[in-house]
Write a protein that holds these residues in place. Structure first.
Motif: not given
Length: 375
Positions: A238-239, A313
Motif C-alpha cells: 500500500c506504499h 493504496r
C-alpha cells in the motif's frame, strides 16, 4: 536490551538488561543489581526501538558504581539530541548523553538526515577525581585513553580510505543541525509522533510504554492476532513504509509481533497533526486488511490485486502526492501552475520532460500523457 549478543563471543561476554514487563520501561533497579554482580567493563545505553527518554544520570551512577565505561549509541535519536543540546539553555530540554557518557556513537543517516555512515565521540583529557568505586580516585593525573584505541580500531583495523563526498555531505548535515529551522523541525517531529500515538491509542491500539517521548513509536500487534511480518508486507504493497520488530517479551525474532513507526520523513514533507491522524487511519485499515489476509491464509506474494489493498493504496497515493518531496524544486506541485500533462498530476516540467523522453505515461496514475509547455 533483551537478546543475547551473538557476534564474536570469543572476544566479548555480554549480559542484557531488560524492561519492566508491565510498563515496557527500562528497569533501572534490576539493571543496577545485575551490573554490580556482573561488573561489566563497558555499560551501553541506547536502543533502536525504545520510545522513551534514557535516564543518563542513573546510567552514570550505575557505571561509576561498578567501574564501567559508559557508552551511548544514539543512532536513532541523534537528531533529537543535537536539537536538545542547542536548545537546552532556554527550552529546558532533557539532558544529553554527552554530559554523562564516556563514549557516544551514532549513525549519520537517520534523524540527522545525513549521508550513510557513522560517527564516534569520546572523552579526552584528565579524568574527574571521583569516578566510581573501582577506578583510581587519585589526584587528577589519570587521563582518558580512548583516542588512540578508537582511532586504531577504525583505521587501519576496520576501515579503508575516507570518502570525501561522504565527509562533505556530513558537514552539510551538521551545519543544518545548527540552524533554528532544524531545531524547530525536531520539535515538530516529536509533536507529530505524539499526535500519531494519540490517534492510534484512540483506536484501542496497543503501544509499547503507552506512547512516546521521541520520534518513534512501537506498535504491539499481537492483541490483533497479527504478526509484524504480515502487517509490514501489506503496508509495503500500500506504499506505507515501516518495519517489523520484536516486542520485548517475545521468545523468538523469526515472526516478530510488532512494528516500528517514526515521523521524521513525513514531517520533512510538511505533514501537520491532522495529517498524522489520517496516517493513523491508513495504518489501522492496513491492520484490518492484514488480519483478514492472515486469517484467510492468503499468500502475501499475491496481494497486489486484492480489492481492499487496491482501495487503500489509492487513498495513500492520493494523500501522499499532496506533499512535496525534499530535494525537488519547490515548483513540484499539482495544478496549472506548472502545466497540466494530461491527467490530474502536475510536475515540475523539467522533471516530467526527462521522464517522457523514455515513457509516455504519468509515473503516478499510469495515464497516457503528452507534455504541454508552461507559459
Amino acid at each position: 536490551m533483551g537478546g543475547k549478543f551473538r557476534g564474536r563471543l570469543f572476544f566479548f561476554e555480554s549480559l542484557p538488561y531488560k524492561v519492566d514487563p508491565k510498563s515496557g520501561i527500562v528497569d533501572y533497579d534490576k539493571l543496577e543489581e545485575r551490573a554490580v554482580d556482573f561488573r561489566p567493563k563497558i555499560l551501553i545505553c541506547g536502543g533502536s526501538s525504545y520510545p522513551r527518554e534514557w535516564d543518563y544520570v542513573r546510567f552514570r551512577q550505575i557505571a561509576d558504581k561498578c567501574g564501567a565505561v559508559l557508552m551511548c549509541d544514539m543512532a536513532q535519536i541523534s537528531g533529537l539530541i543535537a536539537a536538545k543540546t542547542c536548545l537546552a539553555n532556554f527550552l529546558q530540554e532533557s539532558v544529553s548523553p554527552f554530559e554523562y557518557c564516556d563514549i557516544v556513537t551514532s549513525t549519520n543517516h537517520k534523524s540527522l538526515r545525513g549521508p550513510r555512515g557513522g560517527i564516534i565521540f569520546y572523552r579526552k583529557g584528565s579524568k574527574p577525581k571521583k569516578r566510581g568505586l573501582l577506578l583510581n580516585q587519585g589526584d587528577g593525573s589519570d587521563r582518558y585513553n580512548f583516542e588512540e584505541k578508537i582511532n586504531f580500531a577504525v583505521f587501519p583495523s576496520l576501515q579503508g580510505g575516507p570518502h570525501n563526498n561522504h565527509i562533505a555531505a556530513l558537514a552539510i548535515a551538521l551545519k543544518q543541525v545548527a540552524t533554528p529551522e532544524y531545531k524547530a523541525y525536531m520539535q515538530q517531529v516529536k509533536k507529530k509522533a505524539r499526535a500519531l500515538a494519540s490517534a492510534l491509542l484512540d483506536k484501542n491500539c496497543r503501544l509499547v510504554t503507552g506512547g512516546t517521548d521521541n520520534h518513534l513509536l512501537l506498535w504491539d500487534l499481537r492483541n490483533l492476532g497479527l504478526t509484524g511480518k504480515s502487517f509490514e508486507k501489506v503496508c509495503e504493497i500500500c506504499h506505507i513504509t515501516l518495519n517489523k520488530i520484536a516486542i520485548f517479551d517475545e521468545k523468538g525474532m523469526i515472526t516478530p509481533g510488532g512494528v516500528r513507526i517514526a515521523t521524521p520523513a513525513m514531517m520533512s514533507r510538511g505533514c501537520l497533526e491532522s495529517d498524522f491522524e489520517i496516517i493513523a487511519d491508513f495504518l489501522f485499515r492496513a491492520a484490518q486488511i492484514a488480519n483478514l489476509v492472515q486469517r484467510q491464509k492468503a499468500s502475501l506474494m499475491g496481494l497486489q490485486s486484492n480489492k481492499d489493498i487496491v482501495e487503500l493504496r489509492t487513498r495513500v497515493e492520493n494523500f501522499a502526492t499532496q506533499f512535496a518531496l525534499p530535494g525537488l524544486d519547490e515548483e513540484y506541485m499539482t495544478g496549472d501552475e506548472v502545466g497540466k500533462i494530461g491527467c490530474e498530476h502536475g510536475y515540475h516540467m523539467d522533471c516530467i520532460k526527462q521522464w517522457l523522453q523514455l515513457k509516455n505515461w504519468c509515473p503516478i496514475c499510469k495515464a497516457s500523457v503528452e507534455p504541454r509547455e508552461t507559459s
